[in-house]
Write a protein that holds these residues in place. Sequence first.
Motif, short mmCIF file in Angstrom:
data_model
loop_
_atom_site.label_atom_id
_atom_site.label_comp_id
_atom_site.label_asym_id
_atom_site.label_seq_id
_atom_site.Cartn_x
_atom_site.Cartn_y
_atom_site.Cartn_z
N PRO A 170 0.80 -1.23 0.00
CA PRO A 170 0.00 0.00 0.00
C PRO A 170 0.83 1.28 0.00
O PRO A 170 0.48 2.25 -0.69
CB PRO A 170 -0.83 -0.13 1.28
CG PRO A 170 -0.97 -1.60 1.49
CD PRO A 170 0.33 -2.19 1.03
N THR A 171 1.90 1.32 0.77
CA THR A 171 2.75 2.52 0.79
C THR A 171 3.32 2.79 -0.59
O THR A 171 3.31 3.93 -1.07
CB THR A 171 3.89 2.35 1.81
OG1 THR A 171 3.34 2.18 3.11
CG2 THR A 171 4.81 3.56 1.80
N LEU A 172 3.81 1.74 -1.25
CA LEU A 172 4.38 1.89 -2.59
C LEU A 172 3.28 2.20 -3.60
O LEU A 172 3.48 3.01 -4.51
CB LEU A 172 5.12 0.62 -2.99
CG LEU A 172 6.27 0.19 -2.07
CD1 LEU A 172 6.89 -1.11 -2.57
CD2 LEU A 172 7.33 1.28 -1.95
N SER A 173 2.13 1.56 -3.44
CA SER A 173 1.02 1.77 -4.37
C SER A 173 0.54 3.21 -4.33
O SER A 173 0.26 3.81 -5.38
CB SER A 173 -0.13 0.81 -4.04
OG SER A 173 -1.19 0.99 -4.95
N ASN A 174 0.43 3.76 -3.14
CA ASN A 174 -0.02 5.16 -3.02
C ASN A 174 0.95 6.11 -3.71
O ASN A 174 0.54 7.03 -4.41
CB ASN A 174 -0.18 5.54 -1.54
CG ASN A 174 -1.37 4.86 -0.90
OD1 ASN A 174 -2.30 4.44 -1.58
ND2 ASN A 174 -1.34 4.73 0.42
N TYR A 175 2.23 5.87 -3.50
CA TYR A 175 3.22 6.74 -4.14
C TYR A 175 3.19 6.56 -5.66
O TYR A 175 3.27 7.54 -6.42
CB TYR A 175 4.62 6.44 -3.60
CG TYR A 175 5.70 7.22 -4.32
CD1 TYR A 175 5.84 8.59 -4.13
CD2 TYR A 175 6.56 6.58 -5.21
CE1 TYR A 175 6.81 9.31 -4.80
CE2 TYR A 175 7.53 7.30 -5.89
CZ TYR A 175 7.64 8.66 -5.69
OH TYR A 175 8.59 9.38 -6.37
N LEU A 176 3.06 5.33 -6.12
CA LEU A 176 2.99 5.06 -7.56
C LEU A 176 1.83 5.79 -8.20
O LEU A 176 1.99 6.49 -9.22
CB LEU A 176 2.87 3.55 -7.79
CG LEU A 176 2.53 3.11 -9.22
CD1 LEU A 176 3.67 3.43 -10.17
CD2 LEU A 176 2.18 1.63 -9.26
N THR A 177 0.63 5.62 -7.63
CA THR A 177 -0.58 6.15 -8.28
C THR A 177 -0.77 7.65 -8.07
O THR A 177 -1.27 8.34 -8.96
CB THR A 177 -1.82 5.40 -7.77
OG1 THR A 177 -1.89 5.52 -6.34
CG2 THR A 177 -1.77 3.94 -8.16
N GLN A 178 -0.36 8.15 -6.92
CA GLN A 178 -0.63 9.55 -6.61
C GLN A 178 0.51 10.49 -7.00
O GLN A 178 0.28 11.69 -7.19
CB GLN A 178 -0.91 9.70 -5.11
CG GLN A 178 -2.17 8.95 -4.67
CD GLN A 178 -2.37 8.97 -3.16
OE1 GLN A 178 -1.82 9.82 -2.46
NE2 GLN A 178 -3.16 8.03 -2.66
N THR A 179 1.71 9.97 -7.12
CA THR A 179 2.86 10.83 -7.42
C THR A 179 3.58 10.44 -8.70
O THR A 179 3.74 11.25 -9.62
CB THR A 179 3.87 10.80 -6.24
OG1 THR A 179 3.20 11.24 -5.05
CG2 THR A 179 5.05 11.72 -6.53
N MET A 180 4.01 9.19 -8.80
CA MET A 180 4.85 8.79 -9.93
C MET A 180 4.11 8.89 -11.27
O MET A 180 4.59 9.52 -12.21
CB MET A 180 5.37 7.37 -9.74
CG MET A 180 6.38 7.20 -8.64
SD MET A 180 7.31 5.63 -8.78
CE MET A 180 8.58 6.11 -9.95
N LEU A 181 2.96 8.23 -11.35
CA LEU A 181 2.27 8.18 -12.63
C LEU A 181 1.81 9.56 -13.09
O LEU A 181 2.00 9.91 -14.27
CB LEU A 181 1.10 7.19 -12.56
CG LEU A 181 1.52 5.72 -12.47
CD1 LEU A 181 0.31 4.82 -12.30
CD2 LEU A 181 2.31 5.30 -13.71
N PRO A 182 1.21 10.39 -12.22
CA PRO A 182 0.86 11.74 -12.68
C PRO A 182 2.07 12.52 -13.20
O PRO A 182 1.97 13.22 -14.22
CB PRO A 182 0.26 12.40 -11.44
CG PRO A 182 -0.29 11.26 -10.65
CD PRO A 182 0.69 10.13 -10.87
N TYR A 183 3.21 12.39 -12.52
CA TYR A 183 4.43 13.08 -12.94
C TYR A 183 4.89 12.57 -14.31
O TYR A 183 5.20 13.36 -15.22
CB TYR A 183 5.53 12.88 -11.91
CG TYR A 183 6.85 13.53 -12.27
CD1 TYR A 183 7.11 14.85 -11.93
CD2 TYR A 183 7.83 12.82 -12.96
CE1 TYR A 183 8.32 15.45 -12.27
CE2 TYR A 183 9.04 13.41 -13.31
CZ TYR A 183 9.28 14.72 -12.96
OH TYR A 183 10.48 15.31 -13.30
#
Length: 580
Positions: free
Chosen positions: A219-232
């Motif tokens: 979940p910690t990695l998933s949140n960063y992936l979906t909320q930060t990495m992919l939008p960037y």
Amino acid sequence: MRVYFLLSLICTTMTAFAQLTPYEASQKKATATYSEAIAYYQKLATTFDKQAKLMTYGQTDFGKPLHLLVLNRDGIFDVAKIKQADKRVLLINNGIHPGEPEGIDACMMLARDLLKQGQLPKDVVICIIPVYNIDGSFNRTSTSRANQNGPLAYGFRGNGKNYDLNRDFIKTDSKNSAAFQQIFNAWQPEIFVDTHTSNGADYQYTMTLIPTQKDKLNPTLSNYLTQTMLPYLYQEMKEKGFELIPYVNSVKETPDNGISGFMESPRYSTGYAALHNTIGFMPETHMLKPYDQRVESTYKLLETYIALVERDAKTIGENKKKADAETASKTTFTLDWKLNRDQFDEIEFKGYAAKYKPSEVSGLERLYYDRNEPYTKTIKQWNNFEPALTIEKPIAYVIPKAWSQVVQLLKLNNVKVSQFKKDVKLALEMYYIIDFKTAQKPFEGHYLHSAVKVEPKQQNIQCYAGDYVVYVNQKTNRYIVETLEPQAPDSFFNWNFFDSILGQKEHFSSYIFEDTAAQLLKDNPSLKQKLEAEKAKNSELSKSAYAQLEFIYKNSDYFEPTFMRYPIGRLVKEIELDIK
């Protein structure tokens, strides 16, 4: 004079490595061969030896080692020291399918440009595998990818043993896979990118993207992936002229009807990476776009990853540590997933009109995409997965020493393994395989099992000095559980590691066992009662003398307890073990 000399020396060094890559020298029409790529990196590492080092790991099925170019602004190439310096590691893998070579050429230019321009990131170490499938890269033609627009010639998907290496990360039939796992588990990257080229529908995008499936990721990695990495990534690539779209996995013949997410199991590179809490990406350029555009989009995407990992280096490191700690203490693990077909998102999609016309080959109706009719419309995306099978982890797994291949792979993946100092009998939960399906045709050299059902039984099992104990309290828990639980889609069991347990080794001769069976019924009234009850339910059993003998045999001490018994035991009660 001294200043002039130093400036001249610097200029000479930079000019010495200003030569073009084979791709650039061909007017961007040809991809580098394996030999050209390695020679190029060797010269690059020699020229910039303070910030670049070309290493080798293991062997491949082609008889050559796997190369790894490491770029570090600080000039430190010792993994332990890099970890102590709290730097992030970005691992880029190229040429797993050598017919999809954009990453090979993009990384050669990118490494050169970062070094020449003095733009290596401060907090990120970049690791590049120049060509993973060395075997396939030597099998070079211009025809093996019938649906692809360039380059002039390229390698073949299968390796020297004809394995698709992007199905080999668990079973490890190839030496390539073992060498890759040496690299991966030595460097323990936080972010992993595996470069590819797509097949499928036609559309306007040059680059599509498969990230690690968000629902299965910590979940910690998933949140960063979906909320930060992919939008960037999406925003930056749009500004760079290569707008991204999720990998176009059409639910029907054309993407107009929607696309679905891809659940990459551990056999795939990014699925394997997820077992180690590494966020993985599989960029897929569109096979019909000109080769130079595909290379350029790959270059710009890799450039974007580097900028992002540098910007968020601290956060990425903290997320990885948190995910590893949570994995070590986690008790429930999901082994299999299913797509939620009721939930979907709506995304903008830029495609081409799908039309039909008579085929010039068959005269029957055929699909084609009309590039004179581009469109932008909203389509559905199904990308939510739910647990289909979960298990409670045991305290430890007990592995008989005979199954050495399993233990070797566990150790290769940084799993801590202990051994019994002396013989001991333990109460273990043992699985009996009560049902499974087997593919009718071989897949990647295996008749793959699936739909495994097990019946757990508590048994006292004789363990011997040297047998292995694997405690499930490690940051590698996901790798441990998803390989050792036979129900998991890419378990060692499903990849046929334990097929010998599926064959019965002893039996009986009817004329001799008749007397033994009669005595068993006399001495054991409950067995006779069980037989009569079964005959009452099954009329065919009453008609067959052999079937009745078989029933008695299987319900007696004469029947081997190891038949269909999965040999790896589960320790489910705390007990102090004498191990080393």
